[in-house]
Write an enzyme that holds these catalytic residues in place. Structure first.
Site, PDB file in Angstrom:
ATOM      1  N   TYR A  53       0.822  -1.218   0.000  1.00 36.82           N
ATOM      2  CA  TYR A  53       0.000   0.000   0.000  1.00 36.82           C
ATOM      3  C   TYR A  53       0.850   1.259   0.000  1.00 36.82           C
ATOM      4  O   TYR A  53       1.974   1.239   0.501  1.00 36.82           O
ATOM      5  CB  TYR A  53      -0.915   0.002   1.219  1.00 36.82           C
ATOM      6  CG  TYR A  53      -1.922  -1.110   1.263  1.00 36.82           C
ATOM      7  CD1 TYR A  53      -2.234  -1.866   0.135  1.00 36.82           C
ATOM      8  CD2 TYR A  53      -2.576  -1.427   2.452  1.00 36.82           C
ATOM      9  CE1 TYR A  53      -3.152  -2.891   0.202  1.00 36.82           C
ATOM     10  CE2 TYR A  53      -3.504  -2.446   2.523  1.00 36.82           C
ATOM     11  CZ  TYR A  53      -3.787  -3.187   1.396  1.00 36.82           C
ATOM     12  OH  TYR A  53      -4.703  -4.205   1.466  1.00 36.82           O
ATOM     13  N   LEU A 240     -17.683  -2.806  -0.266  1.00 38.01           N
ATOM     14  CA  LEU A 240     -18.463  -1.878  -1.097  1.00 38.01           C
ATOM     15  C   LEU A 240     -18.128  -2.039  -2.578  1.00 38.01           C
ATOM     16  O   LEU A 240     -18.460  -1.168  -3.389  1.00 38.01           O
ATOM     17  CB  LEU A 240     -18.219  -0.428  -0.658  1.00 38.01           C
ATOM     18  CG  LEU A 240     -18.691  -0.075   0.750  1.00 38.01           C
ATOM     19  CD1 LEU A 240     -18.432   1.387   1.048  1.00 38.01           C
ATOM     20  CD2 LEU A 240     -20.177  -0.394   0.922  1.00 38.01           C
ATOM     21  N   GLY A 241     -17.496  -3.140  -2.933  1.00 38.81           N
ATOM     22  CA  GLY A 241     -17.197  -3.394  -4.338  1.00 38.81           C
ATOM     23  C   GLY A 241     -16.362  -2.287  -4.961  1.00 38.81           C
ATOM     24  O   GLY A 241     -16.693  -1.788  -6.039  1.00 38.81           O
ATOM     25  N   GLY A 243     -16.111   0.665  -3.933  1.00 35.65           N
ATOM     26  CA  GLY A 243     -16.874   1.912  -3.859  1.00 35.65           C
ATOM     27  C   GLY A 243     -18.123   1.908  -4.706  1.00 35.65           C
ATOM     28  O   GLY A 243     -18.969   2.817  -4.604  1.00 35.65           O
ATOM     29  N   LEU A 245     -20.821   0.046  -4.621  1.00 40.52           N
ATOM     30  CA  LEU A 245     -22.084  -0.114  -3.901  1.00 40.52           C
ATOM     31  C   LEU A 245     -22.537   1.155  -3.178  1.00 40.52           C
ATOM     32  O   LEU A 245     -23.654   1.220  -2.673  1.00 40.52           O
ATOM     33  CB  LEU A 245     -21.981  -1.281  -2.920  1.00 40.52           C
ATOM     34  CG  LEU A 245     -22.128  -2.663  -3.561  1.00 40.52           C
ATOM     35  CD1 LEU A 245     -21.558  -3.750  -2.664  1.00 40.52           C
ATOM     36  CD2 LEU A 245     -23.591  -2.953  -3.890  1.00 40.52           C
ATOM     37  N   GLY A 247     -23.032   3.743  -4.816  1.00 41.44           N
ATOM     38  CA  GLY A 247     -23.849   4.382  -5.843  1.00 41.44           C
ATOM     39  C   GLY A 247     -23.176   5.557  -6.522  1.00 41.44           C
ATOM     40  O   GLY A 247     -23.755   6.162  -7.433  1.00 41.44           O
TER      41      GLY A 247
END
Length: 350
Positions: A53, A240-241, A243, A245, A247
């Site tokens: 990271y 959240l996939g 980000g 999910l 939306g």
């Protein structure tokens, strides 16, 4: 905050694990410090990082997130004991990390030492293998035919895993790490490590973190049942996939500074027509019940049997507060029924 036992380690970890992969690229030291302080104030005691990271990974940023965490620890030495801190050794494939070589016993020891130096700590609570040496069905390689399992040499893989376990054992005995775990692995990987641990009296893998969300639940039920029955903690990442999910990527939107605006090592593989259709269904359910789309997705992940702690991430304090609050929410039978209907329509949309 609720807590769960981290597999066979016996340690209690918060149901929220604070992910850190944006620190050093999308987030500064000051912002990371603020996130850590807020998470701790909410009862979070579990922080996940990796030598790789921040993400997207690059040679010039390599190790940057560990350095940021290390700076916070150096400023707060008395609080180290309050944390369950994890890190990970990168698997093969990146030229700027050990010339892209596979994980070996030697590289495990070197990686642990390097992470300890960057983290400015004497020990890492949970040290994980970021991905296995062999090809595994992760990062969009889960579809039939993407991985040719029949061409694998199981004996060679097992010997490599034994060497890795022996190196981890030396790190445990030296007090450099307390426990070890897996990431982006499979039931065969879990069970082979467990078998080798028992056969040679070596450290037991106490956890595995894999991608898991309403958009990517391939580990249910087989791998998760394996974890429950073998007392291996299951730690979903990207709940959240990426980000999706939340939306925020609906209708082709690409918010400035969001993750999808950065070049991705494996491409934006979640960006599919079916994926967006699934997200639209979940967004409608969330709004109908007074939840944010992110909270719906996180609360669903948290309530699933077999999940130990969910790894969340945020680039703003507003996102972090919203996400942590999701773990105080319960989803009633009506919401779960509606989620199930969308899930059955789009069970694996990318």
């Amino acid at each position: 905050m609720q807590y769960s036992v981290l597999g066979s380690s016996g340690e209690k970890v918060s149901r929220v694990c604070l992910g850190s992969m944006t620190w050093g690229l999308q987030n500064s030291q000051i912002e990371a410090n603020e996130q850590i302080e807020y998470a701790l104030s909410q009862g979070v005691n579990f922080i996940d990082t990796a030598e790789l990271y921040p993400v997207p990974p690059s040679g010039d940023k390599y190790g940057g997130t560990e350095i940021i965490i290390g700076n916070w620890l150096a400023q707060n030495p008395t609080r180290r004991k309050d944390l369950i801190l994890t890190s990970k050794i990168a698997g093969p494939g990146l030229s700027y990390i050990r010339d892209g070589a596979k994980i070996s016993g030697e590289s495990v020891i070197a990686a642990v030492d390097a992470s300890l130096k960057r983290l400015q700590t004497n020990y890492i609570d949970l040290f994980q293998l970021h991905w296995p040496n062999r090809m595994s069905p992760h990062f969009a390689k889960h579809w039939p035919g993407k991985v040719k399992f029949s061409s694998a040499n199981s004996e060679r893989e097992s010997n490599s895993m034994l060497e890795i376990l022996q190196a981890l054992d030396s790190c445990v005995k030296a007090g450099k790490i307390r426990f070890c775990g897996l990431s982006d692995d499979t039931p065969w990987g879990i069970n082979t490590y467990l078998k080798l641990s028992e056969q040679y009296a070596l450290p037991r893998m106490v956890s595995i973190q894999n991608e898991f969300s309403l958009l990517h639940a391939k580990d249910w039920p087989y791998l998760i049942e394996n974890c429950v029955r073998e007392n291996v903690a299951y730690l979903p990442w990207s709940p959240l996939g990426g980000g999706m999910l939340s939306g925020k990527y609906a209708n082709g939107a690409m918010p400035k500074g969001s993750r999808w605006t950065f070049e991705q090592r494996n491409g934006v593989f979640r960006n599919t027509e079916l994926g967006h259709a699934a997200v639209a269904g979940y967004v409608d359910i969330a709004r109908e019940h007074g939840l944010s789309p992110s909270q719906l997705a996180l609360a669903w992940c948290d309530q699933l049997d077999g999940v130990t702690s969910t790894i969340i991430g945020a680039t703003s304090m507003a996102q972090l507060k919203e996400n942590i609050a999701a773990f105080e929410l319960g989803l009633n039978a009506d919401v779960m029924h509606k989620i199930g209907a969308v899930f059955k329509q789009y069970p694996l949309p990318f």
